[in-house]
Scaffold this motif. Structure first.
Motif, mmCIF file in Angstrom:
data_model
loop_
_atom_site.group_PDB
_atom_site.id
_atom_site.type_symbol
_atom_site.label_atom_id
_atom_site.label_comp_id
_atom_site.label_asym_id
_atom_site.label_seq_id
_atom_site.Cartn_x
_atom_site.Cartn_y
_atom_site.Cartn_z
ATOM 1 N N GLY A 33 45.280 55.332 -38.679
ATOM 2 C CA GLY A 33 46.148 55.358 -37.512
ATOM 3 C C GLY A 33 46.985 54.103 -37.409
ATOM 4 N N GLY A 34 47.877 54.090 -36.443
ATOM 5 C CA GLY A 34 48.748 52.947 -36.233
ATOM 6 C C GLY A 34 49.616 53.175 -35.018
ATOM 7 N N SER A 40 54.484 51.790 -36.695
ATOM 8 C CA SER A 40 53.927 52.138 -37.995
ATOM 9 C C SER A 40 54.421 53.514 -38.433
ATOM 10 C CB SER A 40 52.393 52.146 -37.919
ATOM 11 O OG SER A 40 51.846 52.710 -39.092
ATOM 12 N N PRO A 41 54.762 53.667 -39.718
ATOM 13 C CA PRO A 41 55.168 54.992 -40.210
ATOM 14 C C PRO A 41 53.983 55.880 -40.559
ATOM 15 C CG PRO A 41 55.318 53.396 -41.988
ATOM 16 C CD PRO A 41 54.876 52.627 -40.756
ATOM 17 N N ILE A 42 52.759 55.392 -40.384
ATOM 18 C CA ILE A 42 51.600 56.124 -40.892
ATOM 19 C C ILE A 42 51.416 57.483 -40.205
ATOM 20 C CG2 ILE A 42 49.860 55.157 -39.304
ATOM 21 C CD1 ILE A 42 48.034 54.860 -41.778
ATOM 22 N N ARG A 72 41.798 57.512 -36.545
ATOM 23 C CA ARG A 72 40.670 56.754 -36.006
ATOM 24 C C ARG A 72 41.088 55.904 -34.819
ATOM 25 N NH1 ARG A 72 37.360 55.048 -33.589
ATOM 26 N NH2 ARG A 72 35.369 54.055 -34.117
ATOM 27 N N TYR A 73 42.258 55.295 -34.899
ATOM 28 C CA TYR A 73 42.754 54.445 -33.807
ATOM 29 C C TYR A 73 44.174 54.873 -33.478
ATOM 30 C CZ TYR A 73 39.193 51.625 -36.173
ATOM 31 O OH TYR A 73 38.056 51.207 -36.801
ATOM 32 N N SER A 75 33.398 54.525 -40.606
ATOM 33 C CA SER A 75 33.770 54.517 -39.193
ATOM 34 C C SER A 75 34.386 55.848 -38.764
ATOM 35 C CB SER A 75 34.750 53.380 -38.920
ATOM 36 O OG SER A 75 35.158 53.369 -37.571
ATOM 37 N N SER A 76 35.279 56.386 -39.603
ATOM 38 C CA SER A 76 35.914 57.671 -39.281
ATOM 39 C C SER A 76 34.897 58.802 -39.233
ATOM 40 C CB SER A 76 37.006 57.988 -40.303
ATOM 41 O OG SER A 76 38.126 57.158 -40.138
ATOM 42 N N LEU A 77 33.940 58.798 -40.168
ATOM 43 C CA LEU A 77 32.927 59.850 -40.183
ATOM 44 C C LEU A 77 32.014 59.759 -38.965
ATOM 45 C CD1 LEU A 77 31.937 59.955 -43.961
ATOM 46 C CD2 LEU A 77 33.308 61.620 -42.689
#
Length: 209
Positions: free
Chosen positions: A6-7, A63-65, A93-94, A130-132
């Motif tokens: 994320g971003g 952020s382009p993410i 995630r964030y 962390s994501s899991l």
């Protein structure tokens, strides 16, 4: 489900994005109560926000993410639908489209099976782990009970290596031959403390090379 870091998509989202990162016990490994952790996260984010906003302003104000991951998901869904009926959902995630929203989207789609694909090739507790953990917590709260497959890492998978090599060849072909182009591989590092605690990311990166 694509699991991504994320971003912030805008400068206004920078401080909330930083705060959500600092609240993650997989990143800030300090054995303190949640209330204190949240307070510290807010303080750290407020102190870092100005500098980080300046950095994001240099690349267009965000952020382009999010945009790139959404495009990736759309193209992947189109590719797999030639063989099976499937949806591709993104869980950031964030910030952005969070994990709770992704779980809700999967529930609403009436899926019968789920595959979790982290977009971090190398496993690390601070990224894939962390994501899991966030997915499991959100899925439990939503009462999700689907057969679930998990792709933990794929840094040495021939298909992944071939894809990276192809993009490198395309990039090198577009550059002048003189001077000779140089390829630099870069990755986020980890504190040595995490490595000593058994995080496999550093070893897996060397294995891939």
């Amino acid at each position: 489900m694509l699991l991504q870091l994320g971003g912030p998509s805008s400068l206004d989202e920078v401080q909330p994005f930083l705060e959500s990162m600092f609240r993650d016990p997989d990143l800030l490994r300090v054995p303190i109560p949640r209330r204190l952790r949240n307070w510290l996260a807010a303080r750290f984010a407020a102190r870092r926000a100005k500098h980080v906003r300046e950095l994001y302003a240099m690349i267009g104000g965000g952020s382009p993410i999010g945009r790139l991951t959404a495009l990736q998901a759309s193209m992947l869904e189109e590719a797999v639908r030639s063989r099976l009926h499937a949806r591709v959902v993104v869980a950031m995630r964030y910030g952005g489209s969070g994990t709770a929203e992704a779980v809700e989207a999967v529930n609403n789609a009436g899926c019968s099976r789920l595959v979790l694909l982290p977009l971090y090739p190398h496993y690390s507790a601070a990224t894939t782990g962390s994501s899991l953990r966030e997915w499991k917590a959100c899925a439990a709260r939503a009462g999700m009970d689907l057969p679930t497959g998990i792709v933990r890492s794929y840094e040495t998978h021939p298909g992944y290596i071939a894809a990276v090599a192809q993009r490198l060849r395309e990039g090198l072909a577009a550059l002048p031959k003189d001077p000779t182009p140089r390829v630099v591989f870069s990755a986020h590092g980890l504190p040595q403390k995490y490595v000593r605690q058994g995080d496999p990311q550093a070893d897996s990166m060397f294995d891939a090379v």
